[in-house]
Design a protein around this motif. Sequence first.
Motif, PDB file in Angstrom:
ATOM      1  N   ALA A  41       0.832  -1.204   0.000  1.00  0.00           N
ATOM      2  CA  ALA A  41       0.000   0.000   0.000  1.00  0.00           C
ATOM      3  C   ALA A  41       0.869   1.258   0.000  1.00  0.00           C
ATOM      4  O   ALA A  41       0.617   2.204  -0.764  1.00  0.00           O
ATOM      5  CB  ALA A  41      -0.918  -0.017   1.219  1.00  0.00           C
ATOM      6  N   GLU A  42       1.914   1.280   0.852  1.00  0.00           N
ATOM      7  CA  GLU A  42       2.782   2.459   0.917  1.00  0.00           C
ATOM      8  C   GLU A  42       3.517   2.680  -0.397  1.00  0.00           C
ATOM      9  O   GLU A  42       3.639   3.799  -0.881  1.00  0.00           O
ATOM     10  CB  GLU A  42       3.787   2.291   2.066  1.00  0.00           C
ATOM     11  CG  GLU A  42       3.176   2.357   3.459  1.00  0.00           C
ATOM     12  CD  GLU A  42       2.568   3.727   3.721  1.00  0.00           C
ATOM     13  OE1 GLU A  42       3.190   4.737   3.386  1.00  0.00           O
ATOM     14  OE2 GLU A  42       1.441   3.765   4.241  1.00  0.00           O
ATOM     15  N   MET A  43       4.015   1.590  -0.948  1.00  0.00           N
ATOM     16  CA  MET A  43       4.742   1.710  -2.221  1.00  0.00           C
ATOM     17  C   MET A  43       3.816   2.213  -3.321  1.00  0.00           C
ATOM     18  O   MET A  43       4.175   3.096  -4.116  1.00  0.00           O
ATOM     19  CB  MET A  43       5.348   0.348  -2.584  1.00  0.00           C
ATOM     20  CG  MET A  43       6.046   0.322  -3.929  1.00  0.00           C
ATOM     21  SD  MET A  43       4.914  -0.233  -5.238  1.00  0.00           S
ATOM     22  CE  MET A  43       5.986  -0.260  -6.623  1.00  0.00           C
ATOM     23  N   LEU A  44       2.623   1.658  -3.387  1.00  0.00           N
ATOM     24  CA  LEU A  44       1.679   2.080  -4.426  1.00  0.00           C
ATOM     25  C   LEU A  44       1.281   3.537  -4.233  1.00  0.00           C
ATOM     26  O   LEU A  44       1.161   4.300  -5.220  1.00  0.00           O
ATOM     27  CB  LEU A  44       0.442   1.182  -4.390  1.00  0.00           C
ATOM     28  CG  LEU A  44       0.670  -0.284  -4.823  1.00  0.00           C
ATOM     29  CD1 LEU A  44      -0.556  -1.129  -4.519  1.00  0.00           C
ATOM     30  CD2 LEU A  44       0.992  -0.347  -6.316  1.00  0.00           C
ATOM     31  N   CYS A  45       1.120   3.950  -2.976  1.00  0.00           N
ATOM     32  CA  CYS A  45       0.770   5.352  -2.726  1.00  0.00           C
ATOM     33  C   CYS A  45       1.916   6.272  -3.137  1.00  0.00           C
ATOM     34  O   CYS A  45       1.683   7.370  -3.674  1.00  0.00           O
ATOM     35  CB  CYS A  45       0.437   5.558  -1.239  1.00  0.00           C
ATOM     36  SG  CYS A  45      -1.143   4.798  -0.766  1.00  0.00           S
ATOM     37  N   ALA A  46       3.155   5.826  -2.859  1.00  0.00           N
ATOM     38  CA  ALA A  46       4.299   6.646  -3.266  1.00  0.00           C
ATOM     39  C   ALA A  46       4.341   6.782  -4.781  1.00  0.00           C
ATOM     40  O   ALA A  46       4.590   7.882  -5.310  1.00  0.00           O
ATOM     41  CB  ALA A  46       5.588   6.010  -2.754  1.00  0.00           C
ATOM     42  N   CYS A  47       4.118   5.688  -5.487  1.00  0.00           N
ATOM     43  CA  CYS A  47       4.124   5.741  -6.954  1.00  0.00           C
ATOM     44  C   CYS A  47       2.989   6.643  -7.451  1.00  0.00           C
ATOM     45  O   CYS A  47       3.160   7.426  -8.401  1.00  0.00           O
ATOM     46  CB  CYS A  47       3.968   4.340  -7.533  1.00  0.00           C
ATOM     47  SG  CYS A  47       5.396   3.272  -7.228  1.00  0.00           S
ATOM     48  N   GLU A  48       1.830   6.534  -6.811  1.00  0.00           N
ATOM     49  CA  GLU A  48       0.685   7.346  -7.223  1.00  0.00           C
ATOM     50  C   GLU A  48       0.983   8.823  -7.020  1.00  0.00           C
ATOM     51  O   GLU A  48       0.727   9.662  -7.894  1.00  0.00           O
ATOM     52  CB  GLU A  48      -0.543   6.915  -6.403  1.00  0.00           C
ATOM     53  CG  GLU A  48      -1.856   7.586  -6.809  1.00  0.00           C
ATOM     54  CD  GLU A  48      -2.116   8.872  -6.033  1.00  0.00           C
ATOM     55  OE1 GLU A  48      -2.877   9.723  -6.526  1.00  0.00           O
ATOM     56  OE2 GLU A  48      -1.523   9.034  -4.931  1.00  0.00           O
ATOM     57  N   GLU A  49       1.555   9.125  -5.873  1.00  0.00           N
ATOM     58  CA  GLU A  49       1.873  10.521  -5.572  1.00  0.00           C
ATOM     59  C   GLU A  49       2.943  11.050  -6.525  1.00  0.00           C
ATOM     60  O   GLU A  49       2.874  12.190  -6.999  1.00  0.00           O
ATOM     61  CB  GLU A  49       2.356  10.613  -4.117  1.00  0.00           C
ATOM     62  CG  GLU A  49       2.552  12.046  -3.640  1.00  0.00           C
ATOM     63  CD  GLU A  49       2.921  12.099  -2.168  1.00  0.00           C
ATOM     64  OE1 GLU A  49       3.554  13.076  -1.770  1.00  0.00           O
ATOM     65  OE2 GLU A  49       2.573  11.138  -1.427  1.00  0.00           O
ATOM     66  N   PHE A  50       3.953  10.191  -6.820  1.00  0.00           N
ATOM     67  CA  PHE A  50       5.032  10.593  -7.735  1.00  0.00           C
ATOM     68  C   PHE A  50       4.466  10.927  -9.115  1.00  0.00           C
ATOM     69  O   PHE A  50       4.791  11.955  -9.704  1.00  0.00           O
ATOM     70  CB  PHE A  50       6.053   9.450  -7.831  1.00  0.00           C
ATOM     71  CG  PHE A  50       7.152   9.693  -8.825  1.00  0.00           C
ATOM     72  CD1 PHE A  50       8.199  10.547  -8.542  1.00  0.00           C
ATOM     73  CD2 PHE A  50       7.128   9.054 -10.070  1.00  0.00           C
ATOM     74  CE1 PHE A  50       9.203  10.761  -9.466  1.00  0.00           C
ATOM     75  CE2 PHE A  50       8.119   9.271 -10.994  1.00  0.00           C
ATOM     76  CZ  PHE A  50       9.168  10.117 -10.696  1.00  0.00           C
ATOM     77  N   LEU A  51       3.603  10.059  -9.646  1.00  0.00           N
ATOM     78  CA  LEU A  51       3.056  10.293 -10.982  1.00  0.00           C
ATOM     79  C   LEU A  51       2.101  11.495 -10.972  1.00  0.00           C
ATOM     80  O   LEU A  51       2.034  12.259 -11.949  1.00  0.00           O
ATOM     81  CB  LEU A  51       2.329   9.038 -11.469  1.00  0.00           C
ATOM     82  CG  LEU A  51       3.224   7.831 -11.803  1.00  0.00           C
ATOM     83  CD1 LEU A  51       2.371   6.622 -12.170  1.00  0.00           C
ATOM     84  CD2 LEU A  51       4.170   8.154 -12.957  1.00  0.00           C
ATOM     85  N   ARG A  52       1.392  11.640  -9.881  1.00  0.00           N
ATOM     86  CA  ARG A  52       0.444  12.746  -9.815  1.00  0.00           C
ATOM     87  C   ARG A  52       1.145  14.096  -9.805  1.00  0.00           C
ATOM     88  O   ARG A  52       0.628  15.070 -10.368  1.00  0.00           O
ATOM     89  CB  ARG A  52      -0.418  12.562  -8.546  1.00  0.00           C
ATOM     90  CG  ARG A  52      -1.552  13.549  -8.393  1.00  0.00           C
ATOM     91  CD  ARG A  52      -2.656  13.003  -7.497  1.00  0.00           C
ATOM     92  NE  ARG A  52      -2.154  12.295  -6.345  1.00  0.00           N
ATOM     93  CZ  ARG A  52      -1.780  12.898  -5.196  1.00  0.00           C
ATOM     94  NH1 ARG A  52      -1.810  14.212  -5.101  1.00  0.00           N
ATOM     95  NH2 ARG A  52      -1.363  12.175  -4.174  1.00  0.00           N
ATOM     96  N   HIS A  53       2.318  14.181  -9.193  1.00  0.00           N
ATOM     97  CA  HIS A  53       3.019  15.449  -9.089  1.00  0.00           C
ATOM     98  C   HIS A  53       4.005  15.682 -10.235  1.00  0.00           C
ATOM     99  O   HIS A  53       4.691  16.710 -10.261  1.00  0.00           O
ATOM    100  CB  HIS A  53       3.781  15.538  -7.765  1.00  0.00           C
ATOM    101  CG  HIS A  53       2.874  15.723  -6.578  1.00  0.00           C
ATOM    102  ND1 HIS A  53       2.393  14.653  -5.850  1.00  0.00           N
ATOM    103  CD2 HIS A  53       2.342  16.837  -6.021  1.00  0.00           C
ATOM    104  CE1 HIS A  53       1.615  15.095  -4.867  1.00  0.00           C
ATOM    105  NE2 HIS A  53       1.558  16.424  -4.952  1.00  0.00           N
ATOM    106  N   ARG A  54       4.123  14.710 -11.156  1.00  0.00           N
ATOM    107  CA  ARG A  54       5.072  14.888 -12.261  1.00  0.00           C
ATOM    108  C   ARG A  54       4.346  14.686 -13.586  1.00  0.00           C
ATOM    109  O   ARG A  54       4.518  13.690 -14.269  1.00  0.00           O
ATOM    110  CB  ARG A  54       6.237  13.915 -12.134  1.00  0.00           C
ATOM    111  CG  ARG A  54       7.136  14.381 -10.960  1.00  0.00           C
ATOM    112  CD  ARG A  54       8.298  13.544 -10.756  1.00  0.00           C
ATOM    113  NE  ARG A  54       9.192  13.982  -9.710  1.00  0.00           N
ATOM    114  CZ  ARG A  54       8.902  14.154  -8.427  1.00  0.00           C
ATOM    115  NH1 ARG A  54       7.675  13.999  -7.993  1.00  0.00           N
ATOM    116  NH2 ARG A  54       9.831  14.510  -7.552  1.00  0.00           N
ATOM    117  N   ASP A  55       3.557  15.676 -13.873  1.00  0.00           N
ATOM    118  CA  ASP A  55       2.769  15.584 -15.108  1.00  0.00           C
ATOM    119  C   ASP A  55       3.640  15.559 -16.349  1.00  0.00           C
ATOM    120  O   ASP A  55       3.250  15.013 -17.382  1.00  0.00           O
ATOM    121  CB  ASP A  55       1.799  16.783 -15.182  1.00  0.00           C
ATOM    122  CG  ASP A  55       0.674  16.647 -14.160  1.00  0.00           C
ATOM    123  OD1 ASP A  55       0.433  15.485 -13.743  1.00  0.00           O
ATOM    124  OD2 ASP A  55       0.080  17.664 -13.780  1.00  0.00           O
TER     125      ASP A  55
END
Length: 1620
Positions: A41-55
């Motif tokens: 869950a933490e890893m997936l959230c980190a990936c989600e946050e990374f992609l969300r902030h790097r359009d």
Amino acid sequence: MTESYVKKLSYPLLEAVTDKDPAVQEQVCRALCSLGEVQPAEMLCACEEFLRHRDKLAHPYRAMVLRAMETVLSSHTCRLDKDTASTVLLLASSEMTKTKELFCEWQQAASSVLVAVGKHFINPVMEEVLSKFQPGVLPHPLVVQTLASLAVSNVFGTVPFLPSVLSTMLPMLGMAKHDTMRAVLCCALQRFSESALEYLANLDQAPDPTVRKDTFAADLASAYDVLFHHWLQSREAKLRLAVVEALGPMSHLLPGEKLEEQLPKLLPGVLALYKKHAEAFHVSKSLGQILEAAVSVGSRSLEVQLDTLLAALHAQICVPVESSSPLVQSNQKEVLRCFTVLACCSPDRLLAFLLPKLDTSNERLRVGSLQILRHVINSAAAQMEVKKPFILSSMRLPLLDTNNKVKRAVVQVISAMAHHGYLEQPGGEAMIEYIVQQCALPPEQELDPGTEDAPADSVRAVSVRTLYLVSTTVDRMSDVLWPHLLGFLTPVRFTGALTPLCRSLVHLALKRQEAGADAFLIQSEAHVTLPSPYAITTRLLAVSCNPYLGDGRGVASLRLLHVLHPSIHPLLGQHWESAVPLLLKHLDEHTEETLSPKEWEARLLMFLQDTLAVVSDNTWICQLSLEMCKQLPCYNGAPREKNFLYKCIGATLRAASSREVVRKHLRELLETARYQEEAEHEGLACCFGICAVSHLEDTLAQLEDFVRSDMSRKSIGIFNIFKDRSESEADRVRSALVLCYGHVASQAPRELLLAKVESDILRNMFQVFSTKDPALKQCLVQGLCMVSQAVHSSVQADSFQFSKKAELVAQLLEFIRAEPPDSLRTPIRKTAMLTCACLVSLEPALEEQAQADVAHGCLHSVMALPPEPQELLYLDTMRALENLLTSLLRRNMTPQGLQVMVEHLSPWIKSPRAHERARALALSASLLRYFLEHLRVSALVPFHNLGLLVGLFSPRCADPWPASRQEAVDCVYSLLYLQLAYEGFSRDHQDDVAEQLPPLKDGLVHPDPATLFHCCHSIAQVIAKRLPPDQLISLLLTMFEGLGDPDKNCSRAATVMINCLLQERGSALLEKVPEIVSVLRCKLREAQEAHVLPAAQHSVYLLATQHCAAVVSSLLGSPLPFDSHTCALWRALAVEPSLSGPVLRLLLDKMSKDVPFKESRTFLPGTAPDRVATLLPLAATCALREVVSAPASAPAVLELYPQLFVALLLRVSSTVGVQLPRNLQAKERRAASTAPGSFEPCSSAVDALRAVLLQGGSKDVEQCMEMEGGWALLRTSAGHEEGVTRLASAMAKHAGPRLPLVMKSLACMQGSLYEVQRVTSTAFLAELLSSSVADDLTLLESLLDSLAARQQDPCAGVRRLVLRGMSNVASGSPDKVRAHGPQLLTAMVGGLDDGDHTHSPVALEAMAGLARLVELVETRELRAVLLHVAIRTRPFFDSDKTEFRTASIRLFGHLNKACHGACEDVFLDQVVGGLAPLLLHLQDPQAPVAGACRFALRMCARNLECEELEDVFRQHLQEGRGLHFGEFLHAACRPLMRSFPDLLGRLVSTSLFYFKSSWEGVRAAAPMFTGVLVLNAEREHLPQVDLEQLLAALRLLLQDPAPRVRASAAETLGRLGKFA
């Protein structure tokens, strides 16, 4: 630690995803996945946050992150909570539909994430996806694709949504205008249909078992209309294929009436796609599904479409398959599946369409039709059962096709027919015959020109396999094939199929034998078409003579003959049970290359003769001979088999008792023989010869009758021109008849032969002596040879008077003279000489002139031939000539007779051509041996020509050809024993002097002139001792004539022998010393004849015995370098030890009187002065080398061994790098331009030292140095020290007793003014200590004292060698180390502190020495210096010099080993501190460093007192074993952290130091080590690690220029997730 720590680890990895190296990118993704394994869950959230902030992150990198997420989801979806799943699916949905443009990899990855979430969260996923799948709005293509993928991955979860999805999708079909979107929709319909069908097929497991086919029928019917009526007409090929792929599974879900209604349009529509698409697999697959659906609903409209369907499908099968791609092959399978469906529902219509296609002449159509037929026979057997006769009759025309592809297809069809009972029907015999015909194809016709078929797929190979499989695996075929296959054995056209036929018949016969004897016997009377037992026996025997032809038909034929023995003759069982296996064993023990055809045919003939003897039935034998004669014409194209069959006929007629049958068959053979075929002559002749053993009168009578009947209208002889035959045809007949007479004479009983030989045999053969035909001449000579050998071998030969002997010999001699003198092409010479050899022995004797003519003519014909390779014909010809000369000698066994034979050979013995001399000497040696062996002396008579003969042969002992030299010695040896025989000694007398000759032959093998002439001298000594006085003058006169021999070697040998004879028989040579010296001075200026040089050397020797000093001084004044004459004169001074000793002392004195070199000025700043050799020591060195190189100098060298060895060793060291004087340099350059080799001061000294070792009994030392390259090292400045070390080692090993005196002389030179000499002497003494000989000879104390005295030498090289010598005590005298421990340790520790230089070679030597000593000294003495040594050594671990790293690490290991697991705490701290560097340096770029680390770590483990860690180190770090570093780290860190958890922080801190290492491998190993440490540490010990510092260091490593370092850092970041 908080859960957000995983995010903290993930962010650097996510930033590194943009790395340019693919391997690093892959490792980053794996690290992310590793973090996801711990906290998905933490890893997936980190990936989600990374992609969300790097359009603005590029699409490929976004795709990598999404793929990592998918990997984690595929394994851990069940561990996610709904919130996380919702977050992830929202991100994936957003990424998937962010842009309308299609970026397949990125958006596909997002779709895959959704599908992965949907496996466990189908409802929220469907909700999210359906939210983007709204009625009236055309969705994103990836939305539709995701729905399709969900339908496949989660059938039971998705199918309940399908009705609503389909109802929403239907309006979209009309809205989709782009072909891409339409293709996506088609794909979705296909997946939906397939998932619905799977759901319906597994209703018992479905969540909703009430779902029925009707649920989807209406929607899919509407969708069908759009797809078929609109989209299928598109110009876009991909869309059409997508449509047709969807229509296949959709057809199963359509309402039955709808499908029936649409079939008339659907099938033509799908079939039309075949013309539009090259890749037809998807069309065929869909068509097969549609046909299955149609059959399942009982469609009637299918019948109407059948012809069109069959035509289109048939065309697909007949399309040439040029590609081996899986799609093409799969298309063929799908089309054949369609045919199976049609065959099951309409077999009549299918065959009515298919079978007429077999009559076409088009290759593709016929091959395709045959493929379909084979498939239908196999897959629709029940429907085809009643159609068998119809199908069989339709194969008539395909059986006649000659195309190989068609043939292969036909064979495959027949194979299928055999398995399903077709061949039992009328007409099946034609199919069997067809298979056999294809098995008989010759190998060169198996493949069509230009085809790429492998030999294993050729028509013949396929047919052979098919015949065997049908015979052995299809039980129902046994009664069909037996005995039908027997009928194919004898026809010639089936010869190529004999091997597979025999193998199949053997299997069938054995099977019938098991069923019962009656079932097995061949009833040839009941089967008119079957061959008789006689025919089978003849056929199988004939083909067995060439057993390896046709895949080994010999073995197969004999095995069949073996199992058929009850049908051949009832009496053969017991005999063949033992005889046939022996024949088979003989074939098994040989190959085609090793089997002797002659021996094999003899075995087969013996087998036949034994068989005839066992049967012993004249009627059966006559019937067999009749069958053999009948089959003869069948082998006109196979000469080997036909000739063997002739022999079989002869053997059969020999066993027959009916003379009438014998005469009849012999007459027929003569009348029907194909005389124009020369190969057949031998077979016919052998037949008559074998028959003559029992029927001589009838055989000769038939030969005579045949010729007379053919010559009734001709005059004179039977061998004149035959009526109605051309000249060449007549010659062919004559050739055959001449051979027949020869074989008849050879085989006939000897007691009957002599009465017939002249009247019935030779009388007719004489008529063709005038022939010019080469073949007839060869046959004639061969026949005469056989006749003469037969007469000669008769017991009555001595009393037989051969009246035509002289005439016959003269004619044979004419044949020999007519042969070309420059080549050996035919065996006529050989055969004629063998014939003459036999005739010479018969009475009456030839006249002397006739004998001389025969000897001269034969010698001239053979000896003058050019050099021939040692081929069989040449060797046989030489043996025949030897036999002839021996036969001539046998008629006159006297010295005069021997002299006559030698006179015939004398011109050839003296020939200028070596090969002629070799031949003549070989013949002479053979004749002399024969003469000696057969000599009978009745009275003591003088051997008056001994001197002449010895003088002729003895100089030939130096002939250039080794074989000639050996033969010459044999001749002299035989002559000496002949002399002894004439003196009255018995034949078995062994003379001690004469027996000295054979051992001398070994010295004549090598072409070295010195060896040859030494042997010649020894031979002359033997001759001198055994030569009668009255023969001496004649011998000398003959040898003096030999001085003018055209061969220089033989001339020089004559000189040697003359001198030896004069020395042995008189003392005049010493009295003529002044004259010899005068000749020396004259001859040395004019020429260099070898016989002059020994005289010159002897003169110098005499002078030197009286004036030694003067001779030495004058010779030293000769110009340098010495020429060959001067060198030879120097060597003459070593003839006697009494002379060589004073000469050597004088030369040693001259060598030491002057300085070894002078330094010349140099005008270039910073360059060393040139060293130039002084002349007198240089000349003395060269002279000494020549003197001691003489073998006779050995006693003097032994006496002066220590002085010579030391003086020359130091002379070598003093001349390394020393130049010649200027005047000699110019002279050397001129000499080098004309002659190879070089004159150089150091090389001269080295050569002199080698010569001293060789002559001083130290040959092993010299050879050891040569093998190890020590001499080359001694000559160079860089390798001199190593060369001295190897020399000392060799001396200690092979010359130990000489060392005390050598060491005593050498120790005196340690204080030499010359540094090079001090280095050399110290290196030599140091190396002696490495050998046990130093202690054995009680030299240890004095050697250590000598070395200790040089510890403060100003030269660092000397100090270094002193330490090496002291450490060598560990190798040479380990038991003495304790006694001298303090002295040795003090010296070594002092060496560690030698000088201020960082990389002092003395310090390096000290570390290497300590490593050898620490385990041998007293423990208390070691502990006193242990800490100091460890601290002083530790900085060298990371030295930039490989040798320092290696030495320091290896010393550290030895220190640990010496502690024996009981080290003090203060040293244990050093062990712990060295652990991390040692582990990391396992990845050192230099192999020696890594090897030292392996050793050191194994030793450290003992002191850490952790058995598990010690076991890991021992297992993984063995010497010579490959190391997987990552696997090793995991294995080592586990026990390390378990036993020493408090070391975590210290080890990680040390590892952080190596993050900045200059070596890439170590830099990559450091983060890996850190990660594995943390991975294996317990959670409570984590505070020891400064994680912030570690993360900062790892972030920096992610920017490292080396990809492997960045990958290692990423991997470590992934491992740190354990503590999340």
